[in-house]
Each structure stands twice: as C-alpha cells, then as structure tokens.
Design a protein around this motif. Structure first.
Motif, PDB file in Angstrom:
ATOM      1  N   GLN A  40       0.677  -1.078  -0.123  1.00  0.00           N
ATOM      2  CA  GLN A  40      -0.317  -0.205  -0.090  1.00  0.00           C
ATOM      3  C   GLN A  40       0.910   1.172  -0.168  1.00  0.00           C
ATOM      4  OE1 GLN A  40      -3.341  -0.725  -0.018  1.00  0.00           O
ATOM      5  NE2 GLN A  40      -2.797  -2.689  -0.710  1.00  0.00           N
TER       6      GLN A  40
ATOM      7  N   GLY B 249      -5.631 -10.023  -4.561  1.00  0.00           N
ATOM      8  CA  GLY B 249      -5.730  -8.331  -3.830  1.00  0.00           C
ATOM      9  C   GLY B 249      -4.500  -7.600  -5.070  1.00  0.00           C
TER      10      GLY B 249
ATOM     11  N   ASP C 101      -6.135  -4.318  -5.746  1.00  0.00           N
ATOM     12  CA  ASP C 101      -8.086  -4.453  -5.294  1.00  0.00           C
ATOM     13  C   ASP C 101      -7.351  -4.049  -3.545  1.00  0.00           C
ATOM     14  OD1 ASP C 101     -10.063  -4.784  -4.067  1.00  0.00           O
ATOM     15  OD2 ASP C 101     -10.349  -6.470  -5.034  1.00  0.00           O
TER      16      ASP C 101
ATOM     17  N   THR D 124      -9.582  -3.014  -1.651  1.00  0.00           N
ATOM     18  CA  THR D 124     -10.751  -3.706  -0.714  1.00  0.00           C
ATOM     19  C   THR D 124     -10.154  -4.607  -0.083  1.00  0.00           C
ATOM     20  OG1 THR D 124     -12.387  -1.889  -1.606  1.00  0.00           O
ATOM     21  CG2 THR D 124     -12.602  -3.627  -0.359  1.00  0.00           C
ATOM     22  N   LYS D 125     -10.220  -5.022  -1.160  1.00  0.00           N
ATOM     23  CA  LYS D 125      -9.519  -6.858  -0.692  1.00  0.00           C
ATOM     24  C   LYS D 125      -8.662  -7.000   0.144  1.00  0.00           C
ATOM     25  CE  LYS D 125     -10.131  -9.882  -3.715  1.00  0.00           C
ATOM     26  NZ  LYS D 125     -10.411 -11.251  -4.890  1.00  0.00           N
TER      27      LYS D 125
ATOM     28  N   HIS E 112      -7.393  -4.982   2.269  1.00  0.00           N
ATOM     29  CA  HIS E 112      -7.645  -3.930   3.697  1.00  0.00           C
ATOM     30  C   HIS E 112      -8.153  -5.618   4.554  1.00  0.00           C
ATOM     31  CE1 HIS E 112      -6.368  -0.159   4.139  1.00  0.00           C
ATOM     32  NE2 HIS E 112      -5.828  -0.562   2.361  1.00  0.00           N
ATOM     33  N   ALA E 113      -9.201  -6.434   4.005  1.00  0.00           N
ATOM     34  CA  ALA E 113     -10.379  -6.920   4.575  1.00  0.00           C
ATOM     35  C   ALA E 113      -9.057  -7.970   4.767  1.00  0.00           C
ATOM     36  CB  ALA E 113     -11.143  -8.062   3.442  1.00  0.00           C
TER      37      ALA E 113
END
Length: 292
Positions: free
Chosen positions: A98, A195, A200, A202-203, A205-206
């Motif tokens: 990230q 991810g 991705d 969102t993926k 972070h999840a």
C-alpha cells in the motif's frame, strides 16, 4: 523313657540338619539379594510385592504416555510458532504493497511470496508425528489438508492418559487452528495474493483484518498447547517421583538388609560349629571303638 545311643544320634543329627537348613536359607538370601524366594516365605509380603509391582506397571505406563504426549505437543508448539511468523510476514507484505513506492512488478513479486507462504502453511498444517498428522484429529490418512487447503481430517481427539482419571488432548483439529473451510488462513492468503496482483485495496484491507484474526487464533491455540504441555510435564514428573517411592517400598518388602543378613550368617556358622563340638562330646565312643 529309655535313652540309647541311637536316639541320641537321631536327635543330634536332626538338630544339625536344622542348623544346616537355616544356613542354607541365609546363603540363598545372600546370593539372590531377596528375602522372599517363594510365596511361602512370606504370604503377606508376597501379596504386598504383587500389589506394588502392579502399581509400578501402571505408573510406568503413565510416564510413557506423558513422554509421548510431550512429543506431540512439542511438534504442535514448533509448528504453530513457525506458522505465526509466516502470517506476520504476509501481513507485512500486504501493508508494504500500500506504500506509494509499490509498482505492478513489485506487487507481483509480493504475490508470489504470499503464494509461497500459503503453500508453506499448508505443509505446516500437514506436519506429522510418527506418521500421523498432528492437525488431522484421529484420521489415519497421511495429510490433514489437500493442496487446495481443504480439510481432510476428522473431528476426533487424540488423548493420552497421564494419570488416574487424567487425560490430555495432544493433537488439534486443523479447523480450530487455521479456520473453517472456505474462510481459513489458506483462503485468506489466496485473497491477499489476488488483491496484490489486481491492486484491489478493498480485498487487501479485508485480508489484513482476516490475517490479524487468524494470527490471534493461532496465538490462542499456542497458549493452550503450552498450558497442556506444562500439565503433561508435571504429570510426568509426578509419575517418576511415584516410581521412586514404589521402588523403595518394594525394596523394603523384598530385598534383604545386607549387613544384618551377613551378621546372621556368621552367627549361624558359629552356632553350627558349637553344635558340632557339643555333638562330639555327647556321642561318646562305643565298645566297638575300643575293640578295634
């Protein structure tokens, strides 16, 4: 009652024979080191010795079970500790991806490393002890998980009896450690890898949240394994201490007191020599001895 040379001789010989028999018994005790050679020597001592030997066999089995249990739990502890470090590495890679410096090429490299971590964790989940998977319950199969990360074991518990009414679980159900099928750690790592390749957020972070939950589950299991190991270790020490006590009690029942037995043997020899001397005086020469 008329006393003749024949009656005197018979009595003397009977007394000497009893002295010899007592000497023979003491010699047998000295040679064997045991004061009970046959049940008739001490019926109550024989019963006590049999009871002590029976308890010793049971306690020895408890000790062997504890040894085996500690080996199982040590394998679990080592495997879980290694798995936890790999999960932390996967989380670090997800966080690193990230950063603004991450590129598609670097994210692909991270995804490959995450894939390797996933395969390594599947291998760890298939860790065996004496040919049995430690995360597969009581399964007789060779693996707990297949290559896709699907559980192949059962929900049975591998137990070891380490004391009277004391059983300890020494293996784990992989679903209680790595999560249920479909949402286990292997599926989470697969999502993180996907991810990373697709960037991705969102993926990812999840996935990081799920990794944290998976790490907490493994930490909890690791703590439980440590507690069980300590309990088994204490039971093993208790069994070993009990064995020492039982051996001492059995020795008191069966073994001779060496100094005392040697002294008794010397006293018996002295008594026998005195009996022989007395016999020589009591049985005087007969008329036939003078006519020779």
């Amino acid at each position: 009652m008329r006393v003749t040379n024949g009656s005197i001789t018979a009595r003397v010989l009977a007394n000497l024979q009893r002295n010899v028999a007592r000497s023979g018994k003491i010699q047998e005790q000295l040679s064997s080191g045991k004061q009970i050679a046959r049940p008739s020597d001490s019926p109550t001592g024989t019963l006590t010795a049999l009871q002590l030997r029976g308890e010793m066999r049971v306690t020895q089995q408890y000790s062997r079970n504890a040894d085996d249990g500690m080996s199982w739990l040590s394998v679990l502890d080592d495997t879980l500790s290694g798995s936890l470090s790999q999960i932390n590495r996967a989380r670090d890679l997800a966080i690193q991806s990230q950063s603004g410096a991450a590129t598609p090429l670097s994210r692909e490299a991270m995804a490959v490393e995450v894939d390797n971590i996933r395969e390594s964790l599947i291998g760890a989940a298939n860790t065996t002890y004496l040919g049995r998977p430690v995360f597969g319950g009581t399964t007789t199969g060779g693996v707990a998980y297949d290559s896709a990360g699907v559980y192949q074991g059962d929900d049975g518990a591998v137990l070891r009896t380490v004391g009277s009414n004391a059983q300890v679980r020494v293996a784990e159900d992989g679903r209680d450690v790595f999560g249920p099928d479909g949402s286990n750690i292997f599926a989470v790592l697969a999502d993180i890898s996907d991810g990373l390749r697709n960037n991705d957020v969102t993926k990812l972070h999840a996935g990081m949240d799920n990794l944290s939950a998976a790490g907490d589950l493994i930490k909890s299991t690791l703590s439980d394994v440590g507690a069980r190991y300590n309990r088994v270790s204490q039971m093993h020490d208790t069994a070993e201490d009990r064995l020492v006590t039982l051996k001492s009690q059995l020795s008191d029942v069966e073994d001779i007191d060496l100094p005392q037995t040697i002294m008794e043997m010397q006293l018996q020899q002295t008594a026998y020599q005195a009996a022989l001397a007395a016999t020589a005086k009591v049985i005087q020469p007969s008329l036939i001895d003078y006519l020779r």
